[in-house]
Motif scaffolding. Structure first.
Motif, PDB file in Angstrom:
ATOM      1  N   SER A 408      25.244   3.742  -2.097  1.00 56.67           N
ATOM      2  CA  SER A 408      25.746   4.026  -3.441  1.00 56.67           C
ATOM      3  C   SER A 408      25.418   5.438  -3.892  1.00 56.67           C
ATOM      4  CB  SER A 408      25.160   3.029  -4.443  1.00 56.67           C
ATOM      5  OG  SER A 408      23.770   3.264  -4.621  1.00 56.67           O
ATOM      6  N   TYR A 437      31.934   2.817  -2.614  1.00 54.88           N
ATOM      7  CA  TYR A 437      31.838   3.367  -3.966  1.00 54.88           C
ATOM      8  C   TYR A 437      32.365   4.802  -4.017  1.00 54.88           C
ATOM      9  CZ  TYR A 437      28.671  -0.562  -3.643  1.00 54.88           C
ATOM     10  OH  TYR A 437      28.140  -1.804  -3.387  1.00 54.88           O
ATOM     11  N   GLN A 556      30.172   1.184 -11.234  1.00 58.47           N
ATOM     12  CA  GLN A 556      28.740   1.205 -11.539  1.00 58.47           C
ATOM     13  C   GLN A 556      28.165  -0.210 -11.609  1.00 58.47           C
ATOM     14  OE1 GLN A 556      28.976   3.620 -15.063  1.00 58.47           O
ATOM     15  NE2 GLN A 556      28.330   5.480 -13.980  1.00 58.47           N
ATOM     16  N   GLN A 557      28.954  -1.141 -12.116  1.00 57.87           N
ATOM     17  CA  GLN A 557      28.520  -2.541 -12.146  1.00 57.87           C
ATOM     18  C   GLN A 557      28.382  -3.107 -10.729  1.00 57.87           C
ATOM     19  OE1 GLN A 557      31.610  -4.172 -14.621  1.00 57.87           O
ATOM     20  NE2 GLN A 557      30.606  -3.589 -16.537  1.00 57.87           N
ATOM     21  N   GLU A 558      29.331  -2.718  -9.855  1.00 58.20           N
ATOM     22  CA  GLU A 558      29.244  -3.143  -8.458  1.00 58.20           C
ATOM     23  C   GLU A 558      27.994  -2.568  -7.792  1.00 58.20           C
ATOM     24  OE1 GLU A 558      32.849  -1.861  -6.629  1.00 58.20           O
ATOM     25  OE2 GLU A 558      34.130  -3.080  -7.925  1.00 58.20           O
ATOM     26  N   GLU A 560      25.189  -1.847  -9.255  1.00 60.12           N
ATOM     27  CA  GLU A 560      24.009  -2.586  -9.730  1.00 60.12           C
ATOM     28  C   GLU A 560      23.796  -3.855  -8.913  1.00 60.12           C
ATOM     29  OE1 GLU A 560      21.577  -1.730 -11.851  1.00 60.12           O
ATOM     30  OE2 GLU A 560      22.602   0.198 -11.692  1.00 60.12           O
ATOM     31  N   ARG A 561      24.896  -4.553  -8.606  1.00 61.18           N
ATOM     32  CA  ARG A 561      24.777  -5.761  -7.771  1.00 61.18           C
ATOM     33  C   ARG A 561      24.295  -5.387  -6.365  1.00 61.18           C
ATOM     34  NH1 ARG A 561      29.484  -7.174 -10.723  1.00 61.18           N
ATOM     35  NH2 ARG A 561      30.873  -6.368  -9.116  1.00 61.18           N
ATOM     36  N   ARG A 563      22.475  -2.855  -5.520  1.00 57.09           N
ATOM     37  CA  ARG A 563      21.069  -2.439  -5.543  1.00 57.09           C
ATOM     38  C   ARG A 563      20.109  -3.617  -5.709  1.00 57.09           C
ATOM     39  NH1 ARG A 563      21.684   3.348  -8.762  1.00 57.09           N
ATOM     40  NH2 ARG A 563      22.237   4.534  -6.890  1.00 57.09           N
ATOM     41  N   ARG A 564      20.589  -4.670  -6.351  1.00 56.40           N
ATOM     42  CA  ARG A 564      19.730  -5.864  -6.443  1.00 56.40           C
ATOM     43  C   ARG A 564      19.445  -6.408  -5.053  1.00 56.40           C
ATOM     44  NH1 ARG A 564      22.598  -6.972 -11.302  1.00 56.40           N
ATOM     45  NH2 ARG A 564      24.096  -8.331 -10.273  1.00 56.40           N
ATOM     46  N   SER A 567      17.122  -4.092  -3.161  1.00 56.75           N
ATOM     47  CA  SER A 567      15.739  -4.109  -3.645  1.00 56.75           C
ATOM     48  C   SER A 567      14.913  -5.217  -2.996  1.00 56.75           C
ATOM     49  CB  SER A 567      15.722  -4.276  -5.166  1.00 56.75           C
ATOM     50  OG  SER A 567      16.104  -5.595  -5.517  1.00 56.75           O
ATOM     51  N   ARG A 628      11.482  -3.083  -5.256  1.00 57.83           N
ATOM     52  CA  ARG A 628      12.462  -2.002  -5.006  1.00 57.83           C
ATOM     53  C   ARG A 628      11.777  -0.808  -4.371  1.00 57.83           C
ATOM     54  NH1 ARG A 628      17.103  -0.060  -4.438  1.00 57.83           N
ATOM     55  NH2 ARG A 628      17.725   1.915  -5.282  1.00 57.83           N
TER      56      ARG A 628
END
Length: 631
Positions: A408, A437, A556-558, A560-561, A563-564, A567, A628
């Motif tokens: 990302s 992305y 950006q929402q994608e 965040e998913r 990166r979860r 992490s 993370r």
């Protein structure tokens, strides 16, 4: 044996595009660096086409520059034609490409490397990497020199057991005119690495004085030339700009190639290595795309002070008499003389699945691999890996945390993650389609994404960082201003109607109006003078941020998913054979890759969501708490 009197922090094997970036990065970070290369006269050589950048590759060059690397500055100083590609498409896939003066580029890089503080350059062939207790401690050359070091970066390009093919003639070489490195490949195998065999090729070089340019389509660069380095935005290149020319193969060309298939090392099985699917030889193209009546050829000048021309598009390993006939069957090349024959080269590579994201090998501490040794093709892919490997070699020596980029953050992150997660059995080439992305990983915003990281690492100067902060602040301020400015229908409707846009019935912000695709920022600049005073690169950011605001938010929402999942770091010593519910195939793949996170595990081919759930259940029963990992 002769042990050199000085110990180095980092030894770089090879001085191509990867080796140069690795050496300069490690030295900038305070390490004493030794660069060993087979031929001091070929530092930074462009073994294939004389160009930097292109689709997706331009993104890599911009990212290298944003992090503090050298490639963008080198091509800006030595480029003789600059073009922006895909300008009619969206900003995510626009890319810069430049023709280089091959000799000036090489000279620039040689001077840069030789004069860099804390860098020593020597001519030598490395035969062995010295390892004790699975940790690097030195290298040994072919004449018995031993150099002690804490870390080694291997950037050997096509030199590992390199074998050149021209028809049925073949001979050992790392590239035309340079010897191969044979024993180092054996050493890597002895150290336990999985070695494979790949193939790449290059075109014959032509004498430009024997080309009839009057028959050809001319192609000039852009005006003004779009330079690569963010430090050079708004400047002009120092060298004169020259055109390229376009011609095509034809049915006669294809007949000559088809008639010579029994003399082709590619089709008779002499070449064992796997070639690049996305950059095939001309003989491969003729057979794979039999319905195509012609194939495009770009005639690219090799430099301002040479008559050599590179006919990009006819890479070949056919015999020299076939190359003569093939070239002279092409429009404008009827009397062309070949100065250097085209050839294919086979070479050994290390399956990159054996690497960490830092490009350190999993089995040998302090040993890093970068460039074509990892199965990639292209100067840009090599330089990007070299930069990351150089940073991490320095961090290893200094006992700092590894520096990594995820998918990302950068195309560099996509490149390395693809290599270490999936491996490769063919030369890997970067494409925009590989980046999930890509709307956020554009060429134009590489500095906004990565300069902060480059500064924190120590590769970006205070002066450049200050300019970056000023640019970032200006963009944020202008975007806020656009949101504050409210326009009444009577103020803006005449302009909207003139541009074929629907009129508004109540006041709207200038930001919302600019979201409309039919309203160019250029028209708004005529009305609001504060925009007219801004530099082009900032205006470009403003327009992209407004017009693609909705898409950017979704991406950006994608992220965040994504990166979860990233992490959720996995224990390095996790034994997948102990986890219930996994198939043997999945256990084997997970054991081989050793993913650092559940996110990476998900990207391994064949690893199912059910398998990920089984791993989570197993770990949670043992008190696992994901943390993370930060750069």
């Amino acid at each position: 044996m002769a042990v050199y009197h000085k110990e180095f922090d980092v030894v770089i094997i090879g001085a191509g595009h990867a080796g140069i970036e690795a050496a300069l990065a490690a030295a900038k970070l305070g390490c004493e660096v030794l660069v060993l290369t087979i031929n001091l006269d070929r530092i930074g050589a462009m073994s294939c086409n004389p160009a930097i950048g292109g689709l997706a590759k331009g993104h890599l060059v911009k990212e290298i520059d944003a992090l503090g690397g050298e490639m963008a500055k080198a091509i800006d100083q030595t480029g003789i034609q600059f073009r922006k590609l895909n300008t009619r498409k969206g900003p995510a896939v626009r890319a810069t490409r430049a023709q280089a003066d091959r000799w000036r580029y090489q000279d620039y890089m040689k001077k840069r490397l030789e004069n860099a503080p804390r860098v020593t350059v020597k001519q030598a062939t490395v035969d062995r990497i010295l390892v004790k207790d699975r940790r690097v401690y030195g290298v040994e050359t072919s004449i018995g020199e031993i150099f002690h070091t804490k870390a080694v970066v291997v950037t050997t390009g096509t030199f590992l057991k390199g074998l050149i093919h021209i028809g049925f003639k073949n001979f050992p070489a790392g590239r035309m005119g340079d010897p191969p490195s044979n024993k180092l490949s054996d050493c890597l195998k002895e150290l336990g690495f999985e070695i494979g065999r790949l193939k790449t090729g290059t075109c014959p070089r032509l004498d430009g004085r024997t080309i009839d340019y009057s028959k050809l389509e001319v192609q000039w660069g852009d005006v003004p030339p779009p330079l690569f380095s963010y430090e050079n935005q708004g400047k002009r290149p120092p060298l004169p700009q020259v055109p390229c020319y376009i011609t095509y193969t034809n049915e006669k060309t294809h007949e000559i190639i088809r008639a010579a298939v029994d003399r082709s090392p590619l089709f008779t099985g002499i070449i064992k290595g796997v070639g690049a699917r996305y950059c095939p030889s001309i003989e491969d193209k003729v057979f794979r795309f039999a319905d195509r009546a012609r194939h495009q050829i770009f005639l690219e000048p090799e430099g301002l002070d040479t008559v050599e021309v590179y006919p990009n598009g006819i890479s070949t390993s056919l015999p020299i008499d076939v190359q003569w006939a093939m070239v002279r069957s092409i429009k404008g090349l009827e009397h062309a003389e070949i100065l250097r024959p085209g050839y294919a080269i086979e070479y050994d590579y290390v399956n990159p699945i054996q690497l960490k994201h830092s490009l350190e090998t999993k089995e040998i501490a302090g040993l890093f691999l970068a460039g074509q040794i990892n199965g990639t093709s292209g100067y840009e892919e090599a330089a990007a890996q070299g930069l990351v490997a150089g940073i991490n070699a320095a961090h290893y020596v200094q006992q700092k945390e590894p520096f990594t980029l995820d998918r990302s953050q950068a195309y560099i992150g996509v490149l390395i993650d693809d290599l270490v997660t999936k491996g490769t059995n063919e030369p890997y080439r970067m494409f925009t389609s590989r980046a999930e992305y890509r709307l956020l990983l554009r060429e134009d915003n590489a500095d906004l994404r990565l300069t902060e990281l480059g500064y924190k690492i120590g590769l970006v100067s205070e002066e450049r960082y200050g300019l970056f902060l000023q640019k970032k602040k200006t963009i944020e301020k202008v975007l806020q201003e656009l949101k504050k400015i409210k326009l009444r229908p009577d103020e803006i409707n005449p302009l909207l109607l003139r541009l074929g846009s629907a009129p508004i019935k109540q006041s709207q912000s200038l930001f919302d109006l600019l979201k409309r695709p039919e309203i160019p920022l250029e028209e708004i600049k005529k009305v609001f003078s504060f925009l007219d005073r801004l530099p082009d690169d900032i205006l470009q950011q403003i327009e992209i941020e407004t017009k693609y605001a909705g898409y950017v938010t979704r991406q950006q929402q994608e992220i965040e998913r994504f990166r979860r999942w990233e992490s959720m770091l996995l224990p390095e010593d996790l034994n997948y054979w102990e986890i219930p519910g996994l198939s043997t195939e999945i256990r084997e793949k997970l054991t081989r890759v050793k993913p650092r996170s559940l996110g990476q595990a998900l990207r391994i081919s064949g690893v199912t969501p059910a398998a990920i759930a089984a791993i989570q259940i197993y770990l949670k029963k043992r008190g696992w708490r994901p943390v993370r990992q930060e750069n």
